[in-house]
Write a protein that holds these residues in place. Sequence first.
Motif, mmCIF file in Angstrom:
data_model
loop_
_atom_site.group_PDB
_atom_site.id
_atom_site.type_symbol
_atom_site.label_atom_id
_atom_site.label_comp_id
_atom_site.label_asym_id
_atom_site.label_seq_id
_atom_site.Cartn_x
_atom_site.Cartn_y
_atom_site.Cartn_z
ATOM 1 N N MET A 1 0.834 -1.185 0.000
ATOM 2 C CA MET A 1 0.000 0.000 0.000
ATOM 3 C C MET A 1 0.874 1.242 0.000
ATOM 4 O O MET A 1 2.050 1.209 0.347
ATOM 5 C CB MET A 1 -0.913 0.022 1.229
ATOM 6 N N SER A 2 0.267 2.370 -0.346
ATOM 7 C CA SER A 2 1.019 3.625 -0.423
ATOM 8 C C SER A 2 1.241 4.233 0.954
ATOM 9 O O SER A 2 2.095 5.113 1.111
ATOM 10 C CB SER A 2 0.255 4.627 -1.297
ATOM 11 N N SER A 3 0.489 3.799 1.960
ATOM 12 C CA SER A 3 0.590 4.401 3.291
ATOM 13 C C SER A 3 1.976 4.170 3.882
ATOM 14 O O SER A 3 2.416 3.021 4.001
ATOM 15 C CB SER A 3 -0.462 3.800 4.224
ATOM 16 N N PRO A 4 2.683 5.222 4.272
ATOM 17 C CA PRO A 4 3.997 5.018 4.895
ATOM 18 C C PRO A 4 3.867 4.270 6.218
ATOM 19 O O PRO A 4 2.861 4.400 6.924
ATOM 20 C CB PRO A 4 4.504 6.447 5.124
ATOM 21 N N ALA A 5 4.875 3.482 6.538
ATOM 22 C CA ALA A 5 4.881 2.786 7.824
ATOM 23 C C ALA A 5 4.761 3.806 8.942
ATOM 24 O O ALA A 5 5.444 4.832 8.950
ATOM 25 C CB ALA A 5 6.164 1.973 7.974
ATOM 26 N N GLY A 6 3.869 3.535 9.887
ATOM 27 C CA GLY A 6 3.645 4.452 10.996
ATOM 28 C C GLY A 6 2.474 5.394 10.799
ATOM 29 O O GLY A 6 2.034 6.045 11.742
ATOM 30 N N SER A 7 1.958 5.461 9.549
ATOM 31 C CA SER A 7 0.839 6.368 9.283
ATOM 32 C C SER A 7 -0.512 5.724 9.547
ATOM 33 O O SER A 7 -1.541 6.409 9.549
ATOM 34 C CB SER A 7 0.895 6.866 7.832
ATOM 35 N N VAL A 8 -0.526 4.403 9.742
ATOM 36 C CA VAL A 8 -1.762 3.662 9.995
ATOM 37 C C VAL A 8 -1.748 3.176 11.435
ATOM 38 O O VAL A 8 -0.821 2.482 11.855
ATOM 39 C CB VAL A 8 -1.917 2.476 9.030
ATOM 40 N N GLY A 9 -2.767 3.548 12.174
ATOM 41 C CA GLY A 9 -2.822 3.199 13.580
ATOM 42 C C GLY A 9 -3.741 2.030 13.850
ATOM 43 O O GLY A 9 -4.182 1.320 12.934
ATOM 44 N N PRO A 10 -4.059 1.799 15.112
ATOM 45 C CA PRO A 10 -4.933 0.687 15.481
ATOM 46 C C PRO A 10 -6.275 0.780 14.786
ATOM 47 O O PRO A 10 -6.808 1.854 14.548
ATOM 48 C CB PRO A 10 -5.078 0.844 16.999
ATOM 49 N N GLY A 11 -6.795 -0.354 14.469
ATOM 50 C CA GLY A 11 -8.076 -0.443 13.782
ATOM 51 C C GLY A 11 -8.128 -1.568 12.750
ATOM 52 O O GLY A 11 -8.893 -2.492 12.882
ATOM 53 N N PRO A 12 -7.322 -1.391 11.649
ATOM 54 C CA PRO A 12 -6.475 -0.260 11.295
ATOM 55 C C PRO A 12 -7.296 0.998 10.980
ATOM 56 O O PRO A 12 -8.452 0.921 10.610
ATOM 57 C CB PRO A 12 -5.726 -0.738 10.042
ATOM 58 N N GLY A 13 -6.632 2.141 11.097
ATOM 59 C CA GLY A 13 -7.259 3.392 10.759
ATOM 60 C C GLY A 13 -6.230 4.451 10.435
ATOM 61 O O GLY A 13 -5.109 4.427 10.954
ATOM 62 N N ASP A 14 -6.610 5.357 9.541
ATOM 63 C CA ASP A 14 -5.757 6.500 9.215
ATOM 64 C C ASP A 14 -6.644 7.716 9.006
ATOM 65 O O ASP A 14 -7.806 7.722 9.423
ATOM 66 C CB ASP A 14 -4.860 6.203 8.002
ATOM 67 N N GLU A 15 -6.133 8.736 8.352
ATOM 68 C CA GLU A 15 -6.899 9.969 8.193
ATOM 69 C C GLU A 15 -8.037 9.834 7.188
ATOM 70 O O GLU A 15 -8.926 10.696 7.134
ATOM 71 C CB GLU A 15 -5.973 11.115 7.769
ATOM 72 N N ARG A 16 -8.081 8.753 6.388
ATOM 73 C CA ARG A 16 -9.117 8.560 5.389
ATOM 74 C C ARG A 16 -10.207 7.580 5.826
ATOM 75 O O ARG A 16 -11.354 7.710 5.418
ATOM 76 C CB ARG A 16 -8.506 8.028 4.074
ATOM 77 N N MET A 17 -9.853 6.598 6.642
ATOM 78 C CA MET A 17 -10.797 5.515 6.946
ATOM 79 C C MET A 17 -10.362 4.779 8.205
ATOM 80 O O MET A 17 -9.217 4.900 8.648
ATOM 81 C CB MET A 17 -10.875 4.542 5.780
ATOM 82 N N TYR A 18 -11.287 4.011 8.775
ATOM 83 C CA TYR A 18 -10.970 3.213 9.950
ATOM 84 C C TYR A 18 -11.899 2.000 9.978
ATOM 85 O O TYR A 18 -13.024 2.038 9.474
ATOM 86 C CB TYR A 18 -11.119 4.020 11.233
ATOM 87 N N VAL A 19 -11.429 0.904 10.580
ATOM 88 C CA VAL A 19 -12.194 -0.328 10.681
ATOM 89 C C VAL A 19 -12.793 -0.432 12.074
ATOM 90 O O VAL A 19 -12.123 -0.136 13.074
ATOM 91 C CB VAL A 19 -11.311 -1.559 10.405
ATOM 92 N N VAL A 20 -14.061 -0.865 12.135
ATOM 93 C CA VAL A 20 -14.665 -1.238 13.408
ATOM 94 C C VAL A 20 -15.230 -2.652 13.273
ATOM 95 O O VAL A 20 -15.798 -3.011 12.245
ATOM 96 C CB VAL A 20 -15.775 -0.264 13.854
#
Length: 422
Positions: A1-20
């Motif tokens: 994926m294009s997301s740099p390591a460390g840019s995706v947090g728990p969830g996973p989640g980032d500034e665009r989306m997150y999983v529940v």
Amino acid sequence: MSSPAGSVGPGPGDERMYVVDPIGKALAYGLAENLRGDALYLLPPWPGDVFPPAFPDADGHFDHIAPEDPEFEAAHLFGSVRFTLDVWEKYFGHPIAWHFQRDLDRLELVIQRNLHENAFMGYGFLEVGIHETADGQVEPFSLNFDVVAHEVGHCIIYSIIGVPDPGTVGAEYYGFHESAADLTALVAALHFDSVIDELLEASHGNLYTRNLVNRIAELSGNSQIRLAANPLSMLDFVQGWRDEHALAQPLTGAMFDIFVDLFHEELVARGLIGQDQEDLSDRLEDSPDYFRVIQPMFDEAYAASPREFREALVASRDELGMLLAETWRRLSPDDLSYAEVGNTLRAVDKLMTGGRWRTIIDVNLKRRAIGFVSAGPKIKPFGPKSHFGLPRVFVPARQDACCARHRRIARHRGARNRAGAL
């Protein structure tokens, strides 16, 4: 994926989306009714309890999670959505903004295990359920890349084309939406090296063989949700239509045929098959003798140059992706027709290639009667497998009120869910 390591947090989640992975979420998002029959929107964010999220490792990666771990579904769902966006943002040349960004910052990706044979997206959410096999095995749609990528395709179309006026939206808009979502998944899947390798090893370049690419949302060795290589034309829908997924098939079939012809032209240009062989393939396309005559030709040619076949396939994939992206960005959601899609595709080809593919486009659209006849009236109301009759896909007029209602109604046992589907 294009997301740099460390840019995706728990969830996973980032500034665009997150999983529940919600606990006790009995109702899918979208339109519901209370006991009085009032229509209510159920919208994210989910306010209840959730199962433990997937966590990155110390370096910011998620590849330490094993397929048998309970968090693997969440990681796979997030990765599938992000990967599909990566593919199509490359073709569009810019980030794809969410169509719901007026009210919600991020897309909520929901693992909904009590949602049978369904997956759908809507205003700020993408929910995936489960598939149950004939022998009773449960297969989560969160692990089916095609299913997830198809739903991302709906998000992309709403973002790029816009949301139609419910008063002017036409039948073929619904079919176009489903076709575009299937094509989104098809092109995205062809960005996995393993998919390309398996496709070529199984078909030797004859893409009309039943394979993991033209079998969209493969469920088993011999079943799938839809076929890209299908025989339907608009003549099958002149008297009317019942389901937008079926109405999509002529347009999807035409675009798959165009893709095959682009691939054949690429093989000829690289000297991997002869022009006479390509012409023979075109002549026999609708003949029962096609596979008997054509497959040995591909077997021999592929055996001589497998690496070059692979390169030709990748080039054709990118040609199709660019044609689709440039066509979609020029369409309007109101009064959209297949004829307009075809005319826009021709205009894009002229702009991008000087009209190099005009004959291919014309022949394949004509074979499906696209631009010659239109879909007839809808024969029955939207059913439970529809994206469009809910109206899950339309923009709520008052998001603040909807969210307040959501928090009340989500706990109301009397609320009735009306699901949508793949």
